[in-house]
Design an enzyme around this catalytic site. Sequence first.
Site, PDB file in Angstrom:
ATOM      1  N   SER A  11     -19.640 -14.077   0.860  1.00  0.00           N
ATOM      2  CA  SER A  11     -18.431 -13.953   0.475  1.00  0.00           C
ATOM      3  C   SER A  11     -19.726 -14.753  -0.984  1.00  0.00           C
ATOM      4  CB  SER A  11     -17.662 -14.027   0.888  1.00  0.00           C
ATOM      5  OG  SER A  11     -17.044 -15.090  -0.745  1.00  0.00           O
ATOM      6  N   HIS A  36     -20.491  -9.438  -0.333  1.00  0.00           N
ATOM      7  CA  HIS A  36     -19.234  -8.849  -0.025  1.00  0.00           C
ATOM      8  C   HIS A  36     -18.322 -10.606  -1.480  1.00  0.00           C
ATOM      9  CE1 HIS A  36     -15.046  -9.545   2.067  1.00  0.00           C
ATOM     10  NE2 HIS A  36     -15.284 -10.413   1.622  1.00  0.00           N
ATOM     11  N   ASP A  38     -14.841 -10.959  -3.432  1.00  0.00           N
ATOM     12  CA  ASP A  38     -13.999 -11.394  -4.015  1.00  0.00           C
ATOM     13  C   ASP A  38     -13.229 -10.976  -5.318  1.00  0.00           C
ATOM     14  OD1 ASP A  38     -15.359 -13.968  -1.160  1.00  0.00           O
ATOM     15  OD2 ASP A  38     -13.605 -11.577  -0.938  1.00  0.00           O
ATOM     16  N   MET A  40     -10.017 -10.449  -6.927  1.00  0.00           N
ATOM     17  CA  MET A  40      -8.708 -11.615  -6.555  1.00  0.00           C
ATOM     18  C   MET A  40      -8.162 -11.037  -9.070  1.00  0.00           C
ATOM     19  SD  MET A  40      -9.278 -14.612  -5.507  1.00  0.00           S
ATOM     20  CE  MET A  40     -10.403 -14.649  -3.292  1.00  0.00           C
ATOM     21  N   HIS A  69     -13.620  -6.221  -1.295  1.00  0.00           N
ATOM     22  CA  HIS A  69     -12.544  -6.760  -0.964  1.00  0.00           C
ATOM     23  C   HIS A  69     -11.920  -7.342  -2.248  1.00  0.00           C
ATOM     24  CE1 HIS A  69     -10.451 -10.366   1.264  1.00  0.00           C
ATOM     25  NE2 HIS A  69      -9.845  -9.915   1.227  1.00  0.00           N
ATOM     26  N   MET A  71      -8.438  -8.016  -3.248  1.00  0.00           N
ATOM     27  CA  MET A  71      -6.995  -9.198  -3.447  1.00  0.00           C
ATOM     28  C   MET A  71      -6.560  -8.816  -4.383  1.00  0.00           C
ATOM     29  SD  MET A  71      -9.180 -12.422  -1.330  1.00  0.00           S
ATOM     30  CE  MET A  71     -10.402 -11.515  -2.125  1.00  0.00           C
ATOM     31  N   MET A 142      -7.959 -11.291   8.592  1.00  0.00           N
ATOM     32  CA  MET A 142      -8.353 -12.469   7.703  1.00  0.00           C
ATOM     33  C   MET A 142      -8.259 -13.100   8.187  1.00  0.00           C
ATOM     34  SD  MET A 142      -9.471 -11.371   4.253  1.00  0.00           S
ATOM     35  CE  MET A 142      -8.577 -13.055   3.415  1.00  0.00           C
ATOM     36  N   GLY A 147      -7.244 -16.295  -1.342  1.00  0.00           N
ATOM     37  CA  GLY A 147      -6.862 -16.291  -2.919  1.00  0.00           C
ATOM     38  C   GLY A 147      -8.267 -18.016  -3.035  1.00  0.00           C
ATOM     39  N   ASP A 180     -12.607 -12.431   8.052  1.00  0.00           N
ATOM     40  CA  ASP A 180     -13.066 -13.023   6.899  1.00  0.00           C
ATOM     41  C   ASP A 180     -12.227 -14.206   5.986  1.00  0.00           C
ATOM     42  OD1 ASP A 180     -13.035 -11.658   3.368  1.00  0.00           O
ATOM     43  OD2 ASP A 180     -13.120 -13.720   4.421  1.00  0.00           O
ATOM     44  N   SER A 203     -19.097 -20.564   1.942  1.00  0.00           N
ATOM     45  CA  SER A 203     -18.648 -22.381   1.115  1.00  0.00           C
ATOM     46  C   SER A 203     -19.808 -22.533   2.741  1.00  0.00           C
ATOM     47  CB  SER A 203     -17.742 -22.341   1.758  1.00  0.00           C
ATOM     48  OG  SER A 203     -17.364 -22.375   2.987  1.00  0.00           O
ATOM     49  N   ALA A 204     -19.833 -21.511   3.344  1.00  0.00           N
ATOM     50  CA  ALA A 204     -20.980 -22.430   4.882  1.00  0.00           C
ATOM     51  C   ALA A 204     -21.570 -22.221   4.407  1.00  0.00           C
ATOM     52  CB  ALA A 204     -20.174 -21.473   6.317  1.00  0.00           C
TER      53      ALA A 204
HETATM   54  C1  DX5 Z   1     -10.976 -15.795   0.362  1.00  0.00           C
HETATM   55  C2  DX5 Z   1     -12.190 -14.843   0.819  1.00  0.00           C
HETATM   56  C3  DX5 Z   1     -13.503 -14.661   2.124  1.00  0.00           C
HETATM   57  C4  DX5 Z   1     -13.551 -16.484   1.530  1.00  0.00           C
HETATM   58  C5  DX5 Z   1     -14.344 -16.430   2.217  1.00  0.00           C
HETATM   59  O1  DX5 Z   1     -10.247 -14.953  -0.022  1.00  0.00           O
HETATM   60  O2  DX5 Z   1     -11.373 -13.482   0.610  1.00  0.00           O
HETATM   61  O3  DX5 Z   1     -14.159 -14.217   2.246  1.00  0.00           O
HETATM   62  O4  DX5 Z   1     -14.607 -16.233  -0.363  1.00  0.00           O
HETATM   63  O5  DX5 Z   1     -14.700 -17.877   1.789  1.00  0.00           O
HETATM   64  P1  DX5 Z   1     -15.332 -19.422   3.375  1.00  0.00           P
HETATM   65  O6  DX5 Z   1     -16.250 -18.795   3.957  1.00  0.00           O
HETATM   66  O7  DX5 Z   1     -15.793 -20.341   2.304  1.00  0.00           O
HETATM   67  O8  DX5 Z   1     -13.528 -18.971   3.301  1.00  0.00           O
HETATM   68 ZN    ZN Z   2     -13.103 -11.469   1.438  1.00  0.00          ZN
END
Ligand code: DX5
Ligand code: ZN
Length: 238
Positions: A11, A36, A38, A40, A69, A71, A142, A147, A180, A203-204
């Site tokens: 992501s 991926h 994200d 929003m 994805h 959202m 999820m 978010g 996710d 983030s990892a």
């Molecule tokens: C959250 C996103 C995820 C998230 C994953 O709404 O859908 O993709 O960013 O990030 P990490 O791996 O940092 O939880």
């Molecule tokens: Zn996502």
Amino acid sequence: MTQSSAAIAPSVLTADFARLGEEAQILEEAGANRIHWDVMDGNFVPNLTIGPDVVAAARKHTSLPFEVHLMVNDPNVLLSRWVDAGCERIIVHAESPGCVHLHRVLGAIAELGARPGLALNPGTPLSAAEPVLDLLDLLLVMTVNPGFGGQAYIQSMESKTAAAAALIAASGRKVELEVDGGIAPATVGRAVTAGARVLVVGSALYRHTDGIAAAISDLHTRINEALEVPGGGEPGEQ
Ligand code: DX5
Ligand code: ZN
């Protein structure tokens, strides 16, 4: 570079938004299987990210498959724009108000030539996916409340992931099972043991001390250990 039978879908939510084209290129060089995105809208979730023009701009910088994805409250508004932007998988949320006619939305994604995906928030039962399983290429469980990146993995989602794996197996259909949120070295083994084979990681990857390639390789090593695949498995589907 270690691989496994699972796919790592970074992501870019925690990447440098000022350099997303370069970030996409870096992910390809680091061994990611897909990217991926994200998306929003500031309504469905209390955050606002990118639109199809940004994804289209990044498309020129990598050959990796893109999944988006959504959202958002109403995924129907920009559906064809994501396909035009180069996304081959489009993931909508069962909880989006615009998905009140979920069967129709998933059919519309397929009619556009994209691969339909359904995301279920932690509070949504797996039963929401059952009536439309025959329309899905991908089911996303999820493992955080959507978010934001950097949230803690919700371990109680493992039973839902395992139930989803059983539901897919019983259907005899080829549906990718994706998780996710909060996927990291400490949680990835549990997630694949529960049945996930596509792992969204944000983030990892970006906080790994040895860089993104090492982070991806480390995740595949832990996936192979969890699946007890000595010496690594065949690379996961792009
Ligand atoms: C959250 C996103 C995820 C998230 C994953 O709404 O859908 O993709 O960013 O990030 P990490 O791996 O940092 O939880
Ligand atoms: Zn996502």
